[in-house]
Design an enzyme around this catalytic site. Structure first.
Site, PDB file in Angstrom:
ATOM      1  N   THR A  25      48.234  63.584  30.745  1.00 51.52           N
ATOM      2  CA  THR A  25      49.388  63.114  29.984  1.00 51.52           C
ATOM      3  C   THR A  25      49.071  62.718  28.541  1.00 51.52           C
ATOM      4  O   THR A  25      49.709  63.197  27.602  1.00 51.52           O
ATOM      5  CB  THR A  25      50.030  61.925  30.724  1.00 51.52           C
ATOM      6  N   HIS A  30      47.518  66.886  38.302  1.00 59.13           N
ATOM      7  CA  HIS A  30      47.309  67.794  37.167  1.00 59.13           C
ATOM      8  C   HIS A  30      46.056  67.339  36.457  1.00 59.13           C
ATOM      9  O   HIS A  30      45.595  66.214  36.685  1.00 59.13           O
ATOM     10  CB  HIS A  30      48.530  67.776  36.234  1.00 59.13           C
TER      11      HIS A  30
HETATM   12  P1  AMP Z   1      49.404  60.664  34.370  1.00 61.64           P
HETATM   13  O1  AMP Z   1      48.502  59.668  35.004  1.00 61.64           O
HETATM   14  O2  AMP Z   1      48.634  61.607  33.495  1.00 61.64           O
HETATM   15  O3  AMP Z   1      50.254  61.345  35.346  1.00 61.64           O
HETATM   16  O4  AMP Z   1      50.364  59.837  33.389  1.00 61.64           O
HETATM   17  C1  AMP Z   1      51.751  59.689  33.600  1.00 61.64           C
HETATM   18  C2  AMP Z   1      52.130  58.252  33.434  1.00 61.64           C
HETATM   19  O5  AMP Z   1      51.853  57.820  32.119  1.00 61.64           O
HETATM   20  C3  AMP Z   1      53.606  57.976  33.569  1.00 61.64           C
HETATM   21  O6  AMP Z   1      53.985  57.832  34.916  1.00 61.64           O
HETATM   22  C4  AMP Z   1      53.783  56.688  32.801  1.00 61.64           C
HETATM   23  O7  AMP Z   1      53.729  55.580  33.654  1.00 61.64           O
HETATM   24  C5  AMP Z   1      52.579  56.644  31.893  1.00 61.64           C
HETATM   25  N1  AMP Z   1      53.009  56.607  30.498  1.00 61.64           N
HETATM   26  C6  AMP Z   1      53.776  57.509  29.865  1.00 61.64           C
HETATM   27  N2  AMP Z   1      53.995  57.163  28.594  1.00 61.64           N
HETATM   28  C7  AMP Z   1      53.335  56.022  28.394  1.00 61.64           C
HETATM   29  C8  AMP Z   1      53.167  55.161  27.275  1.00 61.64           C
HETATM   30  N3  AMP Z   1      53.744  55.445  26.112  1.00 61.64           N
HETATM   31  N4  AMP Z   1      52.410  54.071  27.442  1.00 61.64           N
HETATM   32  C9  AMP Z   1      51.824  53.793  28.611  1.00 61.64           C
HETATM   33  N5  AMP Z   1      51.944  54.566  29.716  1.00 61.64           N
HETATM   34  C10 AMP Z   1      52.691  55.661  29.615  1.00 61.64           C
HETATM   35 ZN    ZN Z   2      51.914  63.851  32.232  1.00 60.15          ZN
HETATM   36 ZN    ZN Z   3      50.985  62.809  35.987  1.00 55.26          ZN
END
Ligand code: AMP
Ligand code: ZN
Ligand code: ZN
Length: 423
Positions: free
Chosen positions: A81, A360
């Protein structure tokens, strides 16, 4: 009950409006109908795989796709992400942007660790996001969430309490990320800033939805719950489109995702302690990839265990990761990097609980990791079809063009999406 001063202010306002309606019998002059210039809206639907559009539950997204341009976009590696959101808004791949993972260490800051909650500009300052470039060039911006948009970019955070950040800048309007702020509130936040008078109305806005990713992680990409999350987010896209229409606000809308989603399974787990001796390494991250550092003096033993053909995985020294990943130069990437076959995951030890759901982070060329790209608005030439290998860093020069700002040098290739914008 209203506080006395507030109540007095309301009374004064009421008196003022009573006064203005009765003070003249001539009708007030009708304001010249303002024709707003198109706003650029960059929307991320985290973890939205392009084939979700074929599930028959996304009428608003499908309408934007069919009356605009829709393509599958290659993410940057690793397909996580934060690295990918930052790649889209800076045009730099993780190896250059410095956001190389969702969780990072940095040898220049041995006592610190980066997590998705880190807003110390130190971690972010190596690549300038489009909202900073735009603001510097006189284009007002607003972010209704985007990783990094709460960071006082370019600033320096004091090492001691109260940890003041000096010399940083942010979008003119930004919000601290909070999952509890509902998708409708986020959409309304965007519509509200566009309702403002022209001098304080942004020309670039971001919007972010997390629920498709979250649901995909918990239930897997093929689950009914994930399809429902797609339908939910689609309804919110519908709210936005309807709101823009009601405002008479034309918009160039870019809808992207950061990566796709692939199913995990209990049958596809690699326990790292079965591959190498835990006395030889320290784990930095696990999941679709694992990043490791050797225990000092144990490099040879660790390399003997990792740097050989292994089932469903491959490991490299960081400097030897194949060039197509564009990954391995940055100091924040740990010395050893192992990538699992898509659908397989690394865990430190054999998991106690069953592994299910989705994830992912795998190869950026894996079909399941591909990202969404939809462009819809008056600026776009709908006859354009992006070449199949365009990547998310190419969105940055496109954004700069839409905003009429000069982009910084980046990994993004302006030619890739050149034909998407009408001359
Ligand atoms: P991942 O672990 O790669 O799946 O990241 C996705 C998660 O990132 C989402 O479910 C959000 O909770 C978190 N997220 C998205 N945008 C932000 C942000 N601006 N600041 C902190 N956490 C975030
Ligand atoms: Zn993501
Ligand atoms: Zn994710």
């Amino acid at each position: 009950m209203l506080p006395r001063s507030l109540a007095a202010a309301f009374l004064a306002l009421a008196a003022l409006s009573a006064c203005t309606t009765t003070s003249t019998d001539r009708p007030a002059p009708v304001a010249q109908a303002e024709q707003p210039a198109p706003v650029t809206i960059l929307i991320s639907i985290d973890g939205f795989r392009p084939d979700y559009l074929t599930r028959g539950v996304s009428p608003h997204l499908n309408a934007l796709a069919s009356s605009g341009v829709e393509a599958s976009m290659r993410p940057s590696f690793p397909t996580k992400t934060f690295p990918n959101h930052w790649a889209i808004v800076t045009g730099d791949r993780p190896d250059r942007s410095g956001i190389v993972a969702n969780n990072m260490e940095d040898e220049s800051r041995p006592k610190d660790k980066f997590t998705m909650a880190s807003d110390d500009p130190y971690w972010w300052n190596e690549a300038e996001p489009i909202w900073i470039t735009a603001e510097k060039q006189g284009v007002r911006t607003a972010t209704m969430f985007w990783p990094g948009s709460n960071v006082a970019w370019g600033g320096v955070k004091a090492a001691e309490w109260p940890y003041t950040i000096s010399n940083g800048s942010r979008p003119s309007d930004w919000a601290q990320f909070n999952e509890a702020i509902s998708p409708t509130q986020r959409v309304n936040g965007v519509l509200d800033v566009l309702r403002r008078p022209a001098d304080i109305r942004p020309r670039f806005v971001t919007l972010y939805f997390d629920e498709v990713d979250t649901t995909g992680h918990i239930n897997g990409p093929d689950a009914a719950q994930t399809t429902k999350a797609v339908a939910d987010v689609d309804a919110h896209i519908g709210e936005l489109v309807a709101g823009l229409k009601a405002l008479g606000q034309p918009a160039n809308i870019l809808i992207v995702s950061d990566h796709g989603m692939a199913a995990k399974s209990n049958d596809r787990v690699i326990a790292i302690d079965k591959v190498a001796d835990p006395a030889d390494y320290r784990i930095v991250e696990t999941g679709p990839y694992a990043s490791l550092a050797a225990v000092p003096g144990r490099e040879k033993a660790l390399e003997a265990a990792l740097l050989k053909p292994l089932d469903h995985m491959q490991c490299w020294r960081k400097g030897e990761i194949p060039a197509r990943f564009h990954y391995g130069a940055h100091r924040r990437i740990p010395p050893y990097f192992c990538l699992a076959e898509t659908g397989w995951v690394f865990q430190a030890t054999t998991p106690a609980k069953p592994v299910t759901g989705g994830d992912h982070g795998w190869d950026d060329r894996a079909p399941e990791m591909q990202a969404l790209f939809i462009a819809n608005g008056p600026a776009f030439d709908t006859r354009f079809h992006p070449s199949p290998d365009f990547t998310n860093v190419d969105v940055y020069p496109l954004l700069a063009r839409l905003l009429g700002v000069t982009p910084l040098a980046s990994d993004g290739n302006a030619a890739a999406l050149q034909g998407l914008v009408k001359p």
